[in-house]
Design an enzyme around this catalytic site. Structure first.
Site, PDB file in Angstrom:
ATOM      1  N   GLN A 166       2.149  -6.158  -2.928  1.00  0.00           N
ATOM      2  CA  GLN A 166       2.690  -5.988  -1.552  1.00  0.00           C
ATOM      3  C   GLN A 166       3.682  -5.433  -1.309  1.00  0.00           C
ATOM      4  O   GLN A 166       4.100  -4.515  -2.058  1.00  0.00           O
ATOM      5  CB  GLN A 166       2.647  -7.599  -0.896  1.00  0.00           C
ATOM      6  CG  GLN A 166       1.292  -8.334  -0.879  1.00  0.00           C
ATOM      7  CD  GLN A 166       0.947  -8.978  -2.181  1.00  0.00           C
ATOM      8  OE1 GLN A 166       1.620  -9.587  -2.772  1.00  0.00           O
ATOM      9  NE2 GLN A 166      -0.337  -8.740  -2.410  1.00  0.00           N
TER      10      GLN A 166
ATOM     11  N   GLY B 210      -4.368  -4.695  -3.840  1.00  0.00           N
ATOM     12  CA  GLY B 210      -4.992  -3.384  -4.555  1.00  0.00           C
ATOM     13  C   GLY B 210      -4.108  -2.374  -4.728  1.00  0.00           C
ATOM     14  O   GLY B 210      -3.617  -1.744  -3.997  1.00  0.00           O
ATOM     15  N   HIS B 211      -4.342  -2.133  -6.238  1.00  0.00           N
ATOM     16  CA  HIS B 211      -3.498  -0.946  -6.705  1.00  0.00           C
ATOM     17  C   HIS B 211      -4.301   0.012  -7.519  1.00  0.00           C
ATOM     18  O   HIS B 211      -5.261  -0.144  -7.976  1.00  0.00           O
ATOM     19  CB  HIS B 211      -2.463  -1.601  -7.744  1.00  0.00           C
ATOM     20  CG  HIS B 211      -1.323  -2.232  -7.400  1.00  0.00           C
ATOM     21  ND1 HIS B 211      -0.798  -3.257  -7.905  1.00  0.00           N
ATOM     22  CD2 HIS B 211      -1.074  -2.498  -5.974  1.00  0.00           C
ATOM     23  CE1 HIS B 211      -0.023  -3.862  -7.109  1.00  0.00           C
ATOM     24  NE2 HIS B 211      -0.028  -3.578  -6.074  1.00  0.00           N
TER      25      HIS B 211
ATOM     26  N   ASP C  54       0.845  -1.266   0.152  1.00  0.00           N
ATOM     27  CA  ASP C  54      -0.097   0.063   0.304  1.00  0.00           C
ATOM     28  C   ASP C  54       0.813   1.327  -0.100  1.00  0.00           C
ATOM     29  O   ASP C  54       0.521   2.272   0.584  1.00  0.00           O
ATOM     30  CB  ASP C  54      -1.095   0.095   1.092  1.00  0.00           C
ATOM     31  CG  ASP C  54      -1.757  -1.248   1.324  1.00  0.00           C
ATOM     32  OD1 ASP C  54      -2.159  -1.674   0.180  1.00  0.00           O
ATOM     33  OD2 ASP C  54      -1.603  -1.595   2.380  1.00  0.00           O
TER      34      ASP C  54
ATOM     35  N   LYS D  82       2.128   2.033  -5.183  1.00  0.00           N
ATOM     36  CA  LYS D  82       2.811   1.583  -6.162  1.00  0.00           C
ATOM     37  C   LYS D  82       1.914   1.757  -7.588  1.00  0.00           C
ATOM     38  O   LYS D  82       2.573   2.001  -8.458  1.00  0.00           O
ATOM     39  CB  LYS D  82       3.251   0.114  -6.152  1.00  0.00           C
ATOM     40  CG  LYS D  82       4.257  -0.469  -5.173  1.00  0.00           C
ATOM     41  CD  LYS D  82       4.549  -1.856  -5.178  1.00  0.00           C
ATOM     42  CE  LYS D  82       3.170  -2.642  -4.773  1.00  0.00           C
ATOM     43  NZ  LYS D  82       2.892  -2.393  -3.418  1.00  0.00           N
TER      44      LYS D  82
HETATM   45  P1  IMP Z   1      -2.732 -12.802   1.968  1.00  0.00           P
HETATM   46  O1  IMP Z   1      -1.707 -12.771   1.125  1.00  0.00           O
HETATM   47  O2  IMP Z   1      -4.284 -12.566   1.505  1.00  0.00           O
HETATM   48  O3  IMP Z   1      -2.758 -14.261   2.800  1.00  0.00           O
HETATM   49  O4  IMP Z   1      -2.451 -12.054   3.529  1.00  0.00           O
HETATM   50  C1  IMP Z   1      -1.336 -12.150   4.383  1.00  0.00           C
HETATM   51  C2  IMP Z   1      -1.177 -11.001   4.828  1.00  0.00           C
HETATM   52  O5  IMP Z   1      -0.451  -9.888   4.076  1.00  0.00           O
HETATM   53  C3  IMP Z   1      -2.147 -10.274   5.594  1.00  0.00           C
HETATM   54  O6  IMP Z   1      -1.801  -9.487   6.847  1.00  0.00           O
HETATM   55  C4  IMP Z   1      -2.531  -9.366   4.543  1.00  0.00           C
HETATM   56  O7  IMP Z   1      -3.458  -8.091   5.018  1.00  0.00           O
HETATM   57  C5  IMP Z   1      -1.288  -8.547   3.991  1.00  0.00           C
HETATM   58  N1  IMP Z   1      -1.515  -8.200   2.492  1.00  0.00           N
HETATM   59  C6  IMP Z   1      -1.595  -9.214   1.597  1.00  0.00           C
HETATM   60  N2  IMP Z   1      -1.682  -8.319   0.335  1.00  0.00           N
HETATM   61  C7  IMP Z   1      -1.605  -7.039   0.745  1.00  0.00           C
HETATM   62  C8  IMP Z   1      -1.521  -5.726  -0.053  1.00  0.00           C
HETATM   63  O8  IMP Z   1      -1.642  -5.746  -1.284  1.00  0.00           O
HETATM   64  N3  IMP Z   1      -1.244  -4.706   0.710  1.00  0.00           N
HETATM   65  C9  IMP Z   1      -0.964  -4.771   2.085  1.00  0.00           C
HETATM   66  N4  IMP Z   1      -1.202  -5.906   2.780  1.00  0.00           N
HETATM   67  C10 IMP Z   1      -1.384  -6.857   2.044  1.00  0.00           C
END
Ligand code: IMP
Length: 407
Positions: free
Chosen positions: A198, A39-40, A12, A15
């Site tokens: 991420q 989420g971009h 977040d 990017k």
């Molecule tokens: P998962 O990848 O959905 O299993 O999430 C694993 C961890 O990464 C969780 O704490 C999510 O909130 C965090 N996370 C996954 N994708 C994003 C992202 O694009 N931005 C911020 N946090 C993320």
């Protein structure tokens, strides 16, 4: 040239905006990792686009957008996103390609992801999009790859419910599928941007394990997930926010205490709510120990700072320059959650600039106090700040040195 852009914090970082802006000088944008957990946000010509799977480069007209081999793709989510882009006037046909080696997220994986989270010894706050299960099955060599849809022997092995779900997407996916390795070799002379998902602190290896995502968010993943060898990559840039946020569980040494006025103000002014889940993001001040570590583990050539304008009204701005862990002063980012959870940040304060930055376009026109803050970050991280973003629009971008400059 081949440039990699990664998030240098917990995701977040902005990017989406920066990839859209950098795509101006690229012909191809390749997303190399992650799935619909990302989420971009891209704002262009007054319109807001929320992307989860399609590379942020798609919004810029004429650019080719590739979903790379390191991605995990929910086909239903992909076509929802493509349909929405079409409704929003983005003509994507003929310029979106999907690697045959990318893995598919099936509906049962999403359910399992959520179920396993409830039973897990340490719930991590997953987005529940089936990401962890898909990567786990990939490592277990029991995953379903995009290319498998078009190989009879692989298709025949699928379970009836899997076939039923995937059948409608077979036809729609077929014209988009490429052999990414061959594609990259054929396009090796072009300007290519590799878009991460991420952030480094959520990387499976370099992140705050187990509170991480399951893909490779770090720059090393650009090669593995992007279809090129590591020596083909010319430069790496890390995007970070002027402050810090995190969604989901896990250590966050510079987090504002619950109920902190500053923390809430940052969330409101910075609109810090997850694009994928809508969850309020946890907020904190900038952690330079973590940022310097990201510079090292990703070989960052330059930094891109976003959301500087969010601090416009703050009287004082803090940064963390070290941790005190069980009485010891630590300047390297610890590898264990146990250390991070007990880390007390050593803080340095800067006076706020108390001036709106939204219309500033040149480094020299930034208020001295803003420059002092940024210069300290450069000095501490030993990495130059190449670009400063002072608002969500494309043109609210201040370029000190273009990332596309070779030297
Ligand atoms: P998962 O990848 O959905 O299993 O999430 C694993 C961890 O990464 C969780 O704490 C999510 O909130 C965090 N996370 C996954 N994708 C994003 C992202 O694009 N931005 C911020 N946090 C993320």
């Amino acid at each position: 040239m081949k440039i990699v852009v990664v998030g240098a914090q917990w995701g977040d970082e902005g990017k989406g905006k920066m990839v859209d802006w950098m795509a101006d000088s690229a012909e191809i944008v390749v997303r190399f990792s992650g799935g619909a957990n990302a989420g971009h946000t891209v704002i262009a010509d007054g319109k807001t686009y929320k992307l989860h799977l399609v590379p942020s480069g798609i919004v810029a007209p004429g650019k080719v957008a590739v979903l790379g081999s390191g991605m995990v793709i929910d086909p239903a989510a992909l076509f929802d996103e493509l349909d929405q882009l079409e409704k929003d006037g983005v003509n994507w046909k003929g310029r979106v390609w999907v690697s045959d080696r990318a893995h598919l997220v099936l509906p049962t994986y999403k359910a399992l992801d959520q179920e396993m989270e409830t039973q897990s010894r340490v719930p991590i706050g997953t987005t529940g999009r089936g990401i962890g299960i898909t990567y786990a099955l990939k490592a277990h060599r029991d995953g379903v790859r995009v290319g498998d849809l078009f190989v009879d022997s692989c298709w025949d092995h699928l379970r009836p419910a899997e076939k039923e779900f995937l059948a409608p997407f077979r036809e729609r996916l077929h014209p988009l599928v490429i052999d990414l390795v061959a594609f990259m070799r054929q396009n090796s002379q072009k300007n290519i941007l590799f878009e991460g998902a991420q952030g480094v602190l959520l990387d499976l290896d370099y992140g705050t394990y187990p509170f991480v995502s399951s893909g490779y968010s770090a720059a090393g993943g650009a090669s593995l997930g992007g279809g090129v060898g590591p020596r083909h990559l010319d430069k790496v840039f890390g995007v970070f926010k002027a402050y810090s946020t995190r969604v989901g569980n896990g250590p966050f040494p510079t987090e504002f205490k619950e109920g902190s006025v500053l923390g809430e103000r940052l969330r409101l002014v910075g609109q810090e709510y997850g694009v994928t889940t809508g969850r309020p993001r946890r907020t904190g001040y900038l952690d330079l120990v973590a940022l310097r570590s990201a510079c090292w583990t990703n070989s960052l050539d330059g930094l891109i700072v976003t959301k500087m304008d969010v601090y416009d009204d703050f009287d004082e701005i803090q940064v963390c320059t070290a941790y005190r862990i069980r009485g010891r002063l630590v300047e390297d980012f610890p590898g264990t959650v146990a250390d991070l959870e007990t880390a007390e940040p050593v803080i340095r304060s800067f006076p706020g600039w108390k001036t709106p930055l939204g219309s500033v376009r040149r480094w020299e026109d930034l208020p001295q106090k803003a420059r002092d803050y940024l210069s300290f970050i450069e000095e501490y991280s030993q990495t130059p700040i190449s670009v400063v973003s002072v608002g969500p629009d494309r043109d609210q971008t201040l370029v000190r040195k273009s990332p596309w400059t070779r030297s």
